[in-house]
Design a protein around this motif. Structure first.
Motif, short mmCIF file in Angstrom:
data_model
loop_
_atom_site.label_atom_id
_atom_site.label_comp_id
_atom_site.label_asym_id
_atom_site.label_seq_id
_atom_site.Cartn_x
_atom_site.Cartn_y
_atom_site.Cartn_z
N ASP A 189 -7.13 3.21 1.54
CA ASP A 189 -6.62 1.96 2.10
C ASP A 189 -6.38 0.98 0.95
OD1 ASP A 189 -5.82 0.01 3.84
OD2 ASP A 189 -7.60 0.17 5.15
N ASN A 190 -5.80 -0.16 1.27
CA ASN A 190 -5.55 -1.18 0.26
C ASN A 190 -6.87 -1.65 -0.37
OD1 ASN A 190 -2.71 -1.33 0.45
ND2 ASN A 190 -2.87 -2.56 2.31
N ALA A 191 -6.79 -2.06 -1.67
CA ALA A 191 -7.92 -2.64 -2.39
C ALA A 191 -9.06 -1.65 -2.58
CB ALA A 191 -8.41 -3.90 -1.71
N LYS A 192 -8.76 -0.38 -2.64
CA LYS A 192 -9.80 0.63 -2.86
C LYS A 192 -9.73 1.22 -4.28
CE LYS A 192 -11.56 0.48 1.29
NZ LYS A 192 -12.96 0.05 1.51
N SER A 225 0.04 7.88 -5.59
CA SER A 225 -0.90 6.98 -4.92
C SER A 225 -0.28 6.55 -3.59
CB SER A 225 -1.19 5.76 -5.81
OG SER A 225 -1.78 4.74 -5.06
N ASP A 262 3.05 4.91 -7.88
CA ASP A 262 2.19 4.07 -7.05
C ASP A 262 2.93 3.68 -5.77
OD1 ASP A 262 -0.11 2.78 -6.39
OD2 ASP A 262 0.12 1.14 -7.83
N ASN A 263 2.15 3.41 -4.71
CA ASN A 263 2.74 2.99 -3.42
C ASN A 263 3.77 4.00 -2.92
OD1 ASN A 263 1.26 0.49 -3.37
ND2 ASN A 263 2.72 -0.30 -4.87
N VAL A 313 -1.08 4.62 0.36
CA VAL A 313 -1.96 3.84 1.24
C VAL A 313 -2.16 4.60 2.54
CG1 VAL A 313 -2.23 1.71 2.56
CG2 VAL A 313 -1.23 1.64 0.25
N LYS A 360 -6.83 2.43 -6.02
CA LYS A 360 -5.85 3.50 -6.29
C LYS A 360 -5.07 3.20 -7.58
CE LYS A 360 -3.57 2.99 -2.49
NZ LYS A 360 -4.31 1.78 -2.08
N SER A 361 -4.50 1.98 -7.67
CA SER A 361 -3.69 1.62 -8.85
C SER A 361 -4.55 1.57 -10.10
CB SER A 361 -3.02 0.25 -8.64
OG SER A 361 -2.14 0.30 -7.53
N GLU A 383 -4.34 3.91 5.95
CA GLU A 383 -5.12 2.87 6.63
C GLU A 383 -6.52 3.36 6.97
OE1 GLU A 383 -4.77 -0.08 10.53
OE2 GLU A 383 -3.24 1.41 10.15
#
Length: 502
Positions: A32-35, A489, A471-472, A491, A37-38, A493
């Motif tokens: 998920d976001n803010a985990k 990478s 990414d994304n 996302v 990945k980037s 949810e």
């Protein structure tokens, strides 16, 4: 050369307290976001250069927890060899490791630089990085690995006259130097040509204004007749003036001799009346007879000398008087007046003849000016020809260069030049387009696909294969997989971080 990532270890790097990433040909990072990945991709660029994915300085220090240090290590395979690189931050200071051996920053950087150029690696690793560079750098990177068209290739595309002349000149000078030479010549010759035209025009106007009205032959006939008459009179007056001058000189000489004669006569009379002294002038004693005789003899000698001199002057004066009797003074005032009147007629004729000479000289000047104007124009046209030929050469060179570059791409259009409206010349630029749209106007997924195609071209042209981090990737439904390892990478949810390697 192909470089592969084997394993990445993170300790206290941003949100990752302790993370091990094992890479395969395909590595998927799902969460998920803010985990974080980037951050996995950023860890690699931080390790190599201390930057994030787009080359900006990166501070990897954790924010949500306390840590004494931050450590990133990456195990790579390089040309069948192994390499382990590490970067650690302890108390704000960087430490570097090469194959677990502590190293200086310069030593670490040298190892990295031997592997790949920074901008090239970041462009290959992150498909978005290339487009953060200035367009001149982008252009330089693409052209660096593209062979420029050879002069022979370009010359074949020009007209034969252009190709023949340029083919000879480019052996001695570069195209840039030729352009400078003929631009300088053109500027100079344009001024010279304007000046040459002006001089030709002025001389022609003078020639028209100074054209003689009386034929030269008529003037010469009339002049010859008048000069003949004047010369005849002057011959007479010159002879008369010789005679009159002689008469004047004789009168003067006779007068001088008369004066000399009278002076001698007076001297003679004084000498003749001079008394003989019979006493010594010093002691006043009476002189002896012999002494008196000597004095008388000396006086007689002086008398004879004066008589001789007197007679000579008398003879000379008489001879001059005899010559004077044979001469007669001639009055030439009337003849001289005639000669003066004839000269007054001669002067305007000679002036008209001089105008003919000036006219002929002016005609020669006009011919020389026209020749100079013609030669200057030919030189000017030659420089213009060369400048046009150079311009066409550059245009063809650019056209061939664009074709070579364009042949490298399947879906992208690359614009290397654009026309300057004021001059019509091409100036360098670098614009990437897809489906007729500039890169900045593309959607995120289109930009990613454009970046992937750019990075594959750079990879193929530089003979360097490194992993690619997309990414994304959830925003892209389909794209051509790049060469080398692919790290994706996405996302998902509600999902915790998961790394899957294949």
């Amino acid at each position: 050369m192909e470089i592969k990532f084997n394993q990445l270890n993170l300790q206290n790097f941003k949100s990752h307290k302790d993370l091990v990433v094992k890479f395969g040909d395909m590595t998927k990072i799902l969460a998920d976001n803010a985990k974080g990945k980037s951050s996995i991709g950023e860890a690699i660029t931080f390790l190599l250069y201390g930057t994030d994915l787009v080359g900006s300085k990166l501070d990897p220090t954790p924010i949500t927890y306390q840590a004494d240090n931050t450590l990133v290590t990456l195990h790579l395979s390089v040309e069948d060899g192994e390499l382990l690189l590490g970067r650690e931050i302890v108390n704000g200071r960087n430490k570097f490791y090469v194959n677990e051996v502590p190293s200086k920053a310069t030593e670490f950087n040298e190892v990295v630089e031997q592997l790949f150029d920074k901008d090239l690696f970041l462009s290959l690793f992150n498909p978005s990085y290339f487009f953060t560079l200035h367009w001149e750098k982008q252009r330089q990177m693409i052209l660096k690995y593209t062979t420029a068209p050879a002069n022979k290739e370009v010359l074949k595309e020009l007209t034969k006259p252009q190709a023949d002349k340029l083919a000879t000149l480019v052996k001695k000078h570069s195209l840039e130097d030729l352009d400078k030479i003929h631009r300088s010549n053109k500027t100079k010759l344009e001024k010279q040509y304007i000046a040459a035209q002006s001089r030709t025009k002025t001389l022609k106007e003078q020639l028209e204004q100074q054209a003689p009205t009386v034929p030269l032959d008529s003037l010469n006939v009339e002049l010859n007749q008048l000069v003949k008459e004047r010369n005849a009179i002057e011959a007479v007056t010159d002879k008369a003036q010789d005679t009159n001058g002689r008469i004047n000189r004789l009168h003067t000489e006779i007068q001088l001799l008369t004066t000399e004669r009278d002076r001698i006569k007076e001297t003679f009379n004084q000498l003749k009346s001079e008394r003989i002294q019979d006493t010594c002038r010093v002691c006043h004693q009476p002189l002896q007879d012999e002494a008196i005789n000597a004095v008388e003899e000396e006086k007689e000698q002086r008398i004879q000398q004066i008589k001789s001199k007197f007679q000579k002057v008398v003879d000379e004066r008489k001879a001059l008087e005899e010559e004077l009797k044979t001469l007669e003074y001639v009055d030439v005032s009337e003849q001289m007046e005639k000669a003066r009147l004839l000269q007054e007629k001669i002067n305007p004729i000679e002036y008209e003849i001089s105008k003919h000479k000036q006219y002929e000289a002016l005609k020669e000047q006009v011919v020389a000016a026209e020749t100079n104007e013609k030669d200057t124009l030919e030189s000017l046209n030659e420089s213009i020809f060369f400048l046009d030929a150079i311009k066409d050469f550059k245009a063809k060179e650019a056209e061939l260069q664009v074709k070579k570059v364009q042949d490298l791409f399947e879906n992208l259009s690359i614009k290397l030049f654009e026309e300057v409206k004021t001059t019509g010349e091409d100036k360098p630029t670098f614009i990437v387009q897809m489906d007729g749209k500039d890169y900045m106007k593309l959607s995120f997924s289109e930009q990613t696909r454009a970046g992937l195609e750019i990075r594959d071209v750079l990879s193929e042209q530089s003979d360097l294969i490194v992993p690619c981090f997309v990414d994304n990737a959830e925003t892209i439904t389909k794209f051509k997989e790049p060469n080398g390892q692919l790290i994706i990478s996405r996302v998902v949810e509600g999902k915790e971080l998961e790394v899957m390697s294949e």
